[in-house]
Motif scaffolding. Structure first.
Motif, PDB file in Angstrom:
ATOM      1  N   GLN A   1       0.827  -1.213   0.000  1.00  0.00           N
ATOM      2  CA  GLN A   1       0.000   0.000   0.000  1.00  0.00           C
ATOM      3  C   GLN A   1       0.860   1.262   0.000  1.00  0.00           C
ATOM      4  OE1 GLN A   1       0.488  -1.868   2.709  1.00  0.00           O
ATOM      5  NE2 GLN A   1       0.717  -0.535   4.479  1.00  0.00           N
ATOM      6  N   TYR A   2       2.013   1.235   0.661  1.00  0.00           N
ATOM      7  CA  TYR A   2       2.897   2.405   0.644  1.00  0.00           C
ATOM      8  C   TYR A   2       3.426   2.663  -0.771  1.00  0.00           C
ATOM      9  CZ  TYR A   2       3.155   2.544   5.776  1.00  0.00           C
ATOM     10  OH  TYR A   2       2.870   2.639   7.105  1.00  0.00           O
TER      11      TYR A   2
ATOM     12  N   MET B   1       1.955   1.939  -3.526  1.00  0.00           N
ATOM     13  CA  MET B   1       0.836   2.456  -4.313  1.00  0.00           C
ATOM     14  C   MET B   1       0.472   3.894  -3.936  1.00  0.00           C
ATOM     15  SD  MET B   1      -1.376  -1.058  -4.407  1.00  0.00           S
ATOM     16  CE  MET B   1      -2.598  -0.496  -5.596  1.00  0.00           C
ATOM     17  N   ILE B   2       0.524   4.206  -2.659  1.00  0.00           N
ATOM     18  CA  ILE B   2       0.219   5.575  -2.200  1.00  0.00           C
ATOM     19  C   ILE B   2       1.216   6.559  -2.793  1.00  0.00           C
ATOM     20  CG2 ILE B   2       0.286   7.109  -0.184  1.00  0.00           C
ATOM     21  CD1 ILE B   2      -0.896   4.672   1.423  1.00  0.00           C
TER      22      ILE B   2
ATOM     23  N   GLN C   1      -1.109   5.805  -7.037  1.00  0.00           N
ATOM     24  CA  GLN C   1      -2.083   4.806  -7.479  1.00  0.00           C
ATOM     25  C   GLN C   1      -3.272   4.691  -6.538  1.00  0.00           C
ATOM     26  OE1 GLN C   1       0.559   1.442  -7.628  1.00  0.00           O
ATOM     27  NE2 GLN C   1       1.138   1.839  -9.749  1.00  0.00           N
ATOM     28  N   LEU C   2      -3.123   5.112  -5.282  1.00  0.00           N
ATOM     29  CA  LEU C   2      -4.220   5.103  -4.307  1.00  0.00           C
ATOM     30  C   LEU C   2      -4.531   6.546  -3.936  1.00  0.00           C
ATOM     31  CD1 LEU C   2      -3.387   2.247  -1.749  1.00  0.00           C
ATOM     32  CD2 LEU C   2      -5.097   2.236  -3.558  1.00  0.00           C
ATOM     33  N   LYS C   3      -5.625   7.053  -4.428  1.00  0.00           N
ATOM     34  CA  LYS C   3      -5.993   8.449  -4.141  1.00  0.00           C
ATOM     35  C   LYS C   3      -6.622   8.573  -2.755  1.00  0.00           C
ATOM     36  CE  LYS C   3      -4.598   9.761  -8.153  1.00  0.00           C
ATOM     37  NZ  LYS C   3      -3.229  10.156  -8.262  1.00  0.00           N
ATOM     38  N   GLU C   4      -7.414   7.572  -2.374  1.00  0.00           N
ATOM     39  CA  GLU C   4      -8.051   7.588  -1.064  1.00  0.00           C
ATOM     40  C   GLU C   4      -7.397   6.530  -0.193  1.00  0.00           C
ATOM     41  OE1 GLU C   4     -12.304   7.502  -1.123  1.00  0.00           O
ATOM     42  OE2 GLU C   4     -12.390   8.801  -2.887  1.00  0.00           O
ATOM     43  N   HIS C   5      -6.826   6.986   0.914  1.00  0.00           N
ATOM     44  CA  HIS C   5      -6.127   6.070   1.804  1.00  0.00           C
ATOM     45  C   HIS C   5      -6.021   6.714   3.177  1.00  0.00           C
ATOM     46  CE1 HIS C   5      -2.547   8.639   1.483  1.00  0.00           C
ATOM     47  NE2 HIS C   5      -2.830   8.713   0.196  1.00  0.00           N
TER      48      HIS C   5
END
Length: 160
Positions: free
Chosen positions: A77-78, A80-81, A85-89
């Motif tokens: 997830q890090y 991707m953030i 790639q991850l807008k909402e996290h």
């Protein structure tokens, strides 16, 4: 050869994944990168490569410091953030190493000062002098042929 073919060919080299971090005026900045390598033991130097169009380039130049966070397999997830790639996290919380923001529970964190900078095509290479490091046990998050992988993935394939 075109750029897409070259990128695809370079994807045949399995790499670990890092998140580069720095801080300016109390604001933390990060970027996912897999272009990272050890350069020298004496002095202790590493190298990172950053696209000239990346926002992180000006941040590292201004701060003259950066941290390298080598991600563990459970930290996708890090990656991707910080790759956008991850807008909402959930908000990312940071620890500190030698005054720099670092990701908690990374396999390896390196606190570096910029030692040298070189232009290389459409990228800038930063050589960092490692001032401090922290390590922990675990398996790395890997990237191969455009996909996240783990050592366990390959072990399972070998058993088939």
């Amino acid at each position: 050869m075109d750029g897409r073919t070259f990128r695809q060919a370079m994807g045949k080299f399995a790499t670990g994944i890092t998140v580069l971090t720095t801080e300016m005026a109390g604001e933390i900045h990060g970027m996912t990168a897999n272009a990272f390598m050890s350069v020298s033991l004496d002095p202790k130097l590493i190298l990172i490569s950053i696209d000239k169009k990346a926002n992180m380039l000006s941040k590292i130049r201004a701060s003259n410091m950066f941290a390298v966070n080598v991600l563990a397999e459970e930290q996708q997830q890090y990656s991707m953030i910080f790759a956008g790639q991850l807008k909402e996290h959930e908000k990312v919380s940071f620890a500190r190493l030698n005054g720099l923001p670092v990701l908690q529970d990374a396999l390896l964190t390196l606190a570096c000062q910029v030692y040298a900078e070189y232009e290389a095509g459409d990228h800038i290479l930063f050589v960092g002098k490692v001032d401090e490091l922290q390590m922990r046990e675990g398996d790395p998050l890997l990237f191969y042929c455009g996909k996240y992988r783990s050592i366990k993935d390959w072990e399972e394939q070998l058993l088939v």
